[in-house]
Design a protein around this motif. Structure first.
Motif, PDB file in Angstrom:
ATOM      1  N   VAL A   1       3.430  -0.739   1.505  1.00  0.00           N
ATOM      2  CA  VAL A   1       4.397   0.074   1.299  1.00  0.00           C
ATOM      3  C   VAL A   1       4.377   0.903  -0.154  1.00  0.00           C
ATOM      4  O   VAL A   1       3.935   0.064  -1.210  1.00  0.00           O
ATOM      5  CB  VAL A   1       5.904  -0.622   1.373  1.00  0.00           C
ATOM      6  CG1 VAL A   1       7.084   0.500   1.038  1.00  0.00           C
ATOM      7  CG2 VAL A   1       5.991  -0.804   3.038  1.00  0.00           C
ATOM      8  N   VAL A   2       4.441   2.182  -0.263  1.00  0.00           N
ATOM      9  CA  VAL A   2       4.518   2.690  -1.476  1.00  0.00           C
ATOM     10  C   VAL A   2       5.997   3.370  -1.801  1.00  0.00           C
ATOM     11  O   VAL A   2       6.409   4.238  -0.784  1.00  0.00           O
ATOM     12  CB  VAL A   2       3.360   4.007  -1.697  1.00  0.00           C
ATOM     13  CG1 VAL A   2       3.417   4.899  -0.587  1.00  0.00           C
ATOM     14  CG2 VAL A   2       3.412   4.525  -2.934  1.00  0.00           C
ATOM     15  N   VAL A   3       6.695   2.899  -2.690  1.00  0.00           N
ATOM     16  CA  VAL A   3       8.040   3.423  -2.828  1.00  0.00           C
ATOM     17  C   VAL A   3       8.108   4.674  -4.009  1.00  0.00           C
ATOM     18  O   VAL A   3       7.620   4.373  -5.011  1.00  0.00           O
ATOM     19  CB  VAL A   3       9.072   2.511  -3.427  1.00  0.00           C
ATOM     20  CG1 VAL A   3      10.317   2.624  -3.298  1.00  0.00           C
ATOM     21  CG2 VAL A   3       8.873   1.429  -2.267  1.00  0.00           C
ATOM     22  N   ILE A   4       8.811   5.737  -3.470  1.00  0.00           N
ATOM     23  CA  ILE A   4       8.877   6.829  -4.447  1.00  0.00           C
ATOM     24  C   ILE A   4      10.277   7.327  -4.089  1.00  0.00           C
ATOM     25  O   ILE A   4      10.778   7.563  -3.233  1.00  0.00           O
ATOM     26  CB  ILE A   4       7.915   7.985  -4.234  1.00  0.00           C
ATOM     27  CG1 ILE A   4       6.455   7.605  -3.975  1.00  0.00           C
ATOM     28  CG2 ILE A   4       8.067   9.208  -4.831  1.00  0.00           C
ATOM     29  CD1 ILE A   4       5.552   8.559  -3.570  1.00  0.00           C
ATOM     30  N   ASP A   5      11.042   7.275  -5.460  1.00  0.00           N
ATOM     31  CA  ASP A   5      12.338   7.844  -5.438  1.00  0.00           C
ATOM     32  C   ASP A   5      12.514   9.282  -5.022  1.00  0.00           C
ATOM     33  O   ASP A   5      11.916  10.099  -5.246  1.00  0.00           O
ATOM     34  CB  ASP A   5      13.009   7.484  -6.992  1.00  0.00           C
ATOM     35  CG  ASP A   5      12.988   6.375  -7.280  1.00  0.00           C
ATOM     36  OD1 ASP A   5      12.613   5.408  -6.890  1.00  0.00           O
ATOM     37  OD2 ASP A   5      13.261   5.982  -8.576  1.00  0.00           O
ATOM     38  N   HIS A   6      13.858   9.396  -4.323  1.00  0.00           N
ATOM     39  CA  HIS A   6      13.751  10.775  -3.897  1.00  0.00           C
ATOM     40  C   HIS A   6      14.833  11.613  -4.708  1.00  0.00           C
ATOM     41  O   HIS A   6      15.234  11.144  -5.909  1.00  0.00           O
ATOM     42  CB  HIS A   6      14.820  10.697  -2.348  1.00  0.00           C
ATOM     43  CG  HIS A   6      16.358  10.511  -2.605  1.00  0.00           C
ATOM     44  ND1 HIS A   6      16.616   8.948  -2.951  1.00  0.00           N
ATOM     45  CD2 HIS A   6      17.259  11.099  -2.687  1.00  0.00           C
ATOM     46  CE1 HIS A   6      17.960   9.281  -2.989  1.00  0.00           C
ATOM     47  NE2 HIS A   6      18.293  10.235  -2.872  1.00  0.00           N
ATOM     48  N   GLY A   7      14.717  12.829  -4.701  1.00  0.00           N
ATOM     49  CA  GLY A   7      15.532  13.667  -5.373  1.00  0.00           C
ATOM     50  C   GLY A   7      14.763  14.355  -6.628  1.00  0.00           C
ATOM     51  O   GLY A   7      15.540  14.955  -7.492  1.00  0.00           O
TER      52      GLY A   7
ATOM     53  N   ASN B   1      10.068  10.236 -11.640  1.00  0.00           N
ATOM     54  CA  ASN B   1       9.815   9.159 -10.536  1.00  0.00           C
ATOM     55  C   ASN B   1       8.339   8.784 -10.332  1.00  0.00           C
ATOM     56  O   ASN B   1       7.434   9.458 -10.383  1.00  0.00           O
ATOM     57  CB  ASN B   1      10.454   9.638  -9.081  1.00  0.00           C
ATOM     58  CG  ASN B   1       9.763  10.668  -8.774  1.00  0.00           C
ATOM     59  OD1 ASN B   1       9.016  11.651  -9.423  1.00  0.00           O
ATOM     60  ND2 ASN B   1       9.900  11.141  -7.571  1.00  0.00           N
ATOM     61  N   ASP B   2       8.092   7.409 -10.505  1.00  0.00           N
ATOM     62  CA  ASP B   2       6.817   6.902 -10.121  1.00  0.00           C
ATOM     63  C   ASP B   2       6.437   6.464  -8.664  1.00  0.00           C
ATOM     64  O   ASP B   2       7.479   6.281  -7.970  1.00  0.00           O
ATOM     65  CB  ASP B   2       6.496   5.680 -11.003  1.00  0.00           C
ATOM     66  CG  ASP B   2       6.666   5.990 -12.478  1.00  0.00           C
ATOM     67  OD1 ASP B   2       6.387   7.183 -12.831  1.00  0.00           O
ATOM     68  OD2 ASP B   2       7.208   5.146 -13.267  1.00  0.00           O
ATOM     69  N   ALA B   3       5.433   6.105  -8.592  1.00  0.00           N
ATOM     70  CA  ALA B   3       4.798   5.624  -7.214  1.00  0.00           C
ATOM     71  C   ALA B   3       4.803   3.959  -7.351  1.00  0.00           C
ATOM     72  O   ALA B   3       3.954   3.635  -8.233  1.00  0.00           O
ATOM     73  CB  ALA B   3       3.471   6.116  -6.753  1.00  0.00           C
ATOM     74  N   LEU B   4       5.602   3.342  -6.751  1.00  0.00           N
ATOM     75  CA  LEU B   4       5.711   1.862  -6.883  1.00  0.00           C
ATOM     76  C   LEU B   4       4.915   1.132  -5.990  1.00  0.00           C
ATOM     77  O   LEU B   4       5.119   1.195  -4.669  1.00  0.00           O
ATOM     78  CB  LEU B   4       7.178   1.406  -6.542  1.00  0.00           C
ATOM     79  CG  LEU B   4       7.657   0.052  -7.185  1.00  0.00           C
ATOM     80  CD1 LEU B   4       7.475  -0.008  -8.692  1.00  0.00           C
ATOM     81  CD2 LEU B   4       9.024  -0.303  -6.744  1.00  0.00           C
ATOM     82  N   LEU B   5       3.869   0.147  -6.251  1.00  0.00           N
ATOM     83  CA  LEU B   5       2.885  -0.221  -5.378  1.00  0.00           C
ATOM     84  C   LEU B   5       2.900  -1.793  -5.733  1.00  0.00           C
ATOM     85  O   LEU B   5       3.092  -1.955  -6.676  1.00  0.00           O
ATOM     86  CB  LEU B   5       1.511   0.383  -5.600  1.00  0.00           C
ATOM     87  CG  LEU B   5       1.187   1.852  -5.352  1.00  0.00           C
ATOM     88  CD1 LEU B   5      -0.155   2.095  -6.010  1.00  0.00           C
ATOM     89  CD2 LEU B   5       1.075   2.064  -3.743  1.00  0.00           C
ATOM     90  N   HIS B   6       2.521  -2.536  -4.604  1.00  0.00           N
ATOM     91  CA  HIS B   6       2.367  -3.846  -4.965  1.00  0.00           C
ATOM     92  C   HIS B   6       1.128  -4.022  -5.673  1.00  0.00           C
ATOM     93  O   HIS B   6       0.083  -3.355  -5.608  1.00  0.00           O
ATOM     94  CB  HIS B   6       2.564  -4.564  -3.446  1.00  0.00           C
ATOM     95  CG  HIS B   6       2.267  -6.059  -3.460  1.00  0.00           C
ATOM     96  ND1 HIS B   6       1.214  -6.671  -3.768  1.00  0.00           N
ATOM     97  CD2 HIS B   6       3.355  -6.714  -3.175  1.00  0.00           C
ATOM     98  CE1 HIS B   6       1.593  -7.840  -3.795  1.00  0.00           C
ATOM     99  NE2 HIS B   6       2.954  -8.310  -3.586  1.00  0.00           N
ATOM    100  N   PRO B   7       1.031  -5.041  -6.563  1.00  0.00           N
ATOM    101  CA  PRO B   7      -0.230  -5.236  -7.168  1.00  0.00           C
ATOM    102  C   PRO B   7      -1.423  -5.438  -6.559  1.00  0.00           C
ATOM    103  O   PRO B   7      -2.484  -4.908  -6.907  1.00  0.00           O
ATOM    104  CB  PRO B   7       0.029  -6.438  -8.172  1.00  0.00           C
ATOM    105  CG  PRO B   7       1.686  -6.323  -8.342  1.00  0.00           C
ATOM    106  CD  PRO B   7       2.056  -5.904  -7.008  1.00  0.00           C
ATOM    107  N   ASP B   8      -1.216  -6.250  -5.370  1.00  0.00           N
ATOM    108  CA  ASP B   8      -2.600  -6.440  -4.512  1.00  0.00           C
ATOM    109  C   ASP B   8      -3.071  -5.117  -3.930  1.00  0.00           C
ATOM    110  O   ASP B   8      -4.191  -5.077  -3.853  1.00  0.00           O
ATOM    111  CB  ASP B   8      -2.257  -7.528  -3.431  1.00  0.00           C
ATOM    112  CG  ASP B   8      -1.897  -8.849  -4.069  1.00  0.00           C
ATOM    113  OD1 ASP B   8      -2.341  -9.189  -5.335  1.00  0.00           O
ATOM    114  OD2 ASP B   8      -1.436  -9.806  -3.493  1.00  0.00           O
TER     115      ASP B   8
END
Length: 723
Positions: free
Chosen positions: A665-671, A622-629
């Protein structure tokens, strides 16, 4: 010679029918069962690769006892005798609550497992019971109990007649219209309605796969779904757009709800959720004016301290606009069994947790309470725990605290297929059967499906010689501890007598077990379409049976409330909403300028499939998903190793850039981040990804006790550039 057998998948509520080809007790292929009349439109990679878990190279194949830092195989007689003796000693010293159990998702999709686990716990007399539902679904049960009088009265969706879908915290393009309800092929069916003119609105901080196809995406601020939903209620009631008949006849408490909505300021609510007030008004008017519409709330709304309020307001919107028990809205599916009546006959004993003083919800306490219950001295201190196919160190909040507490137990028993993160301190590892190796009756949860469906899923493989089904383990423990199964004195003597008779006659089916319970449930089945299903009919239907059409008119009769009316404004919900309104608008702390988000992958099932070959073709992490800005402002490029930290913990993982999440917001998948150990050879643990729940503390929604796993304030920094 290859043989074709039929069963159904037990990874999630969809219960998709499977066509399994086996040879010499090995799975060759798994395909969807196109003859299954209920689920033929749905199937995913989890079911397709189920045979890989059966043949897991680190599978537990016999009871294993911890000796120092290694495990050695033992017999079942040795395991049961030692566990029973140590649990009995714990009860004698600290009372019944010194023994407890936690169950995870795999246990939840086996009726026999949960029936016999609770029968064993009833025999001991303990109320130290914990469930994975406290991670993401307690709000559903709390709202159902408060509004409808039963924690399991969960409405289903009439997708095929709906003209306006308002999906809040839901991503059915990935989840397949799942969680506490199942509508096979639900997303495809919704898109078919969209092509016929229906509107789809998705509310989510992330532009999900569902949002890509929606007519409107509302990128709400994390944790503020409740403010948007309250604003919609306020507009509908303020402009007189409600369904006057249902508001007068179906519900009680409408004046209190009107007062709450009238006192709320629309501009304030719009600022809280970061959705413009004109857009909110337009959505409210369109939703109220639609011929047939529904609000669907899912786990995205639940993982906040305001989750119960958001869940409640979703129901309120359906109720005040006449969407309940009408075509194209939400309806009550009675299912094959009257589960509401059955559960009411055996209600959970009221119990307050020893440390936090919180009640049971749907028969279980919250996993967030486990560390304190284990480490705090006193009578009732939890000293012996069974982890029943669960991994709470990864699935729950503040796993570091729970891991340390589990190490402090006098006895930790793990029942599972492999040894996972939560089992690393286990004194005993007991081998569980995979669902391909056991029969399961899909009946008790049939009310969660969108039509009356029943299926006896047959085992397609023989389990390894020393593997036992979970129900058998709990039954054997009750006998070994000499505690009365189900708390019914004399039943153990009957069980032993049936075992003696089965051995004497050579007929194993005579021994009391799960099949007895299955047959009793079918004997108690309700009439569907004018007839009551029979055991022989169900047993002879390898693809399952749809027993009749979807029907309306069952909702009001099912209510367990005084006067058969919905309690639309429970005082505790009103009070909690006023607390939220009195709080300042969300402000980002300077030291933690981001909020944590989550998303679901179709090929994941929380923390127990991610290591399997054949899943996750895009990579096992799982990666940390960030907005490019946001990334540019921090000097972060795609692939950089970054550290995401909170006041509770920190994780390191690779950055991925996308404009899907809203800024901040930084999105990280759980599990992810659960180690899989090698108890046989002592090889290095296998691990993929990072456990994002280490960033969450034990803060909970005060109404549902659900941990606030999302909207946690975090900081992000680069550790090293990509190579």
């Amino acid at each position: 010679m290859p043989q074709t057998r039929y069963t159904y998948c037990r990874y999630c509520p969809a219960a998709c029918g499977l066509k399994v080809t086996v040879e010499e007790n090995r799975v060759l292929t798994i395909f969807p069962d196109k003859q299954n009349p209920h689920s033929w439109r749905d199937f995913c990679g989890k079911g397709r690769t189920a045979g890989r878990l059966v043949e897991h190279p680190r599978r537990i194949l016999a009871p294993m006892r911890r000796e120092g830092e290694r495990y050695v195989e033992a017999t079942w007689e040795e395991a049961l005798a030692d566990i029973a003796a140590r649990m009995t000693a714990a009860v004698e010293h600290g009372g019944p609550d010194a023994v407890g159990a936690y169950y995870g998702n795999p246990a939840g999709f086996s009726t026999s497992n949960l029936v016999f686990m609770n029968a064993w716990l009833d025999g001991i007399g303990t109320q130290n019971r914990y469930a994975v539902g406290s991670v993401d679904q307690n709000a559903v049960h709390v709202v159902a109990e408060a509004l409808y009088g039963s924690p399991i009265m969960v409405p289903t969706s009439d997708i095929d007649r709906c003209d306006y879908f308002l999906l809040v915290g839901a991503n059915p393009a990935v989840s397949a219209w799942n969680w506490l309800e199942s509508a096979p092929g639900g997303w495809r069916r919704a898109l078919e309605r969209q092509r016929a003119g229906a509107t789809i609105v998705v509310v989510d901080p992330l532009r999900t796969e569902s949002a890509d196809r929606a007519d409107l995406h509302l990128a709400v601020r994390p944790g503020q779904d409740w403010a948007l939903l309250l604003a919609l209620v306020a507009v509908i009631l303020g402009e007189g757009l409600e369904h006057r008949g249902d508001c007068a006849d179906l519900v009680t408490g409408l004046p209190e709800l009107r007062a709450l909505a009238a006192a709320a300021d629309l501009d304030d609510l719009a600022a809280r959720c970061d959705i413009p007030a004109p857009r909110i008004r337009a959505v409210a008017r369109d939703f109220a004016a639609a011929r047939a519409a529904m609000v669907v709330t899912r786990t995205g709304t639940a993982l906040h301290t305001s989750g119960t309020v958001a869940e409640w307001l979703g129901h309120v919107l359906n109720l005040i606009t006449g969407r309940m028990d009408r075509p194209g809205g939400r309806r009550f599916e009675p299912g094959v069994l009257d589960a509401l009546r059955i559960t009411a006959l055996a209600p959970a004993t009221p119990h307050l947790s020893r440390i936090a003083g919180r009640p049971l919800i749907a028969g279980a306490h919250a996993v967030s309470e486990l560390p304190a219950e284990i480490t705090t001295p006193g009578r009732g201190q939890l000293r012996a725990l069974v982890l029943n196919c669960g991994n709470p160190v990864v699935s729950g909040p503040d796993g570091a605290a729970l891991d340390a507490a589990l190490a402090d137990l006098e006895l930790l028993v793990a029942i599972d297929v492999v040894q996972r993160e939560s089992h690393r301190h286990a004194h005993w590892l007991l081998p569980a059967a995979h669902w391909l190796e056991r029969d399961d009756l899909l009946a008790l949860t049939s009310g969660m499906h969108d039509e009356p469906f029943v299926h006896l899923g047959r085992a397609v493989l023989r389990p390894p010689p020393q593997v036992r089904e979970e129900w058998r383990i709990f039954l054997d423990l009750a006998l070994a501890m000499e505690v009365p199964l189900f708390g019914a004195r004399g039943l153990n003597t009957f069980v032993r007598a049936t075992r003696w008779l089965a051995a004497r006659t050579g007929r194993p089916g005579l021994a009391f077990g799960a099949r007895w319970v299955d047959r009793l449930m079918i004997a108690a089945a309700r009439r569907v379409g004018g007839r009551r299903p029979r055991w022989r009919e169900i047993a002879a239907a390898p693809h399952g049976l749809v027993l009749g059409p979807r029907e309306y008119g069952h909702f009001r009769a099912a209510l367990r409330t005084e006067g058969k009316r919905v309690r639309i404004a429970p005082p505790e919900f009103l009070a909690r909403t006023r607390e939220l309104l009195a709080e300042p608008r969300p402000e980002t702390p300077p030291a933690f300028p981001f909020q944590l988000g989550n998303r679901r992958r179709r090929h994941s099932m929380n923390s127990w499939l991610n290591e399997l070959p054949g899943l996750h073709p895009g990579g096992k992490r799982n990666d940390a998903l960030l907005h490019p800005d946001d990334a540019a402002a921090l000097g972060i490029a795609a692939g950089d190793l970054i550290r995401v930290s909170s006041r509770t913990g920190a994780v390191e993982l690779r950055a991925a850039l996308s404009d899907r999440p809203r800024r901040g917001v930084v999105v990280i998948d759980h599990g992810w981040g659960s180690r899989v150990f090698d108890p046989h050879g002592g090889g290095a643990p296998e691990v993929h990804g990072a456990n994002r729940n280490l960033l969450a503390d034990a803060t909970v929604d005060p109404l549902s006790q659900t941990a606030a796993l999302n909207a946690v304030f975090v900081a992000v920094e680069r550790v090293q550039p990509s190579r």
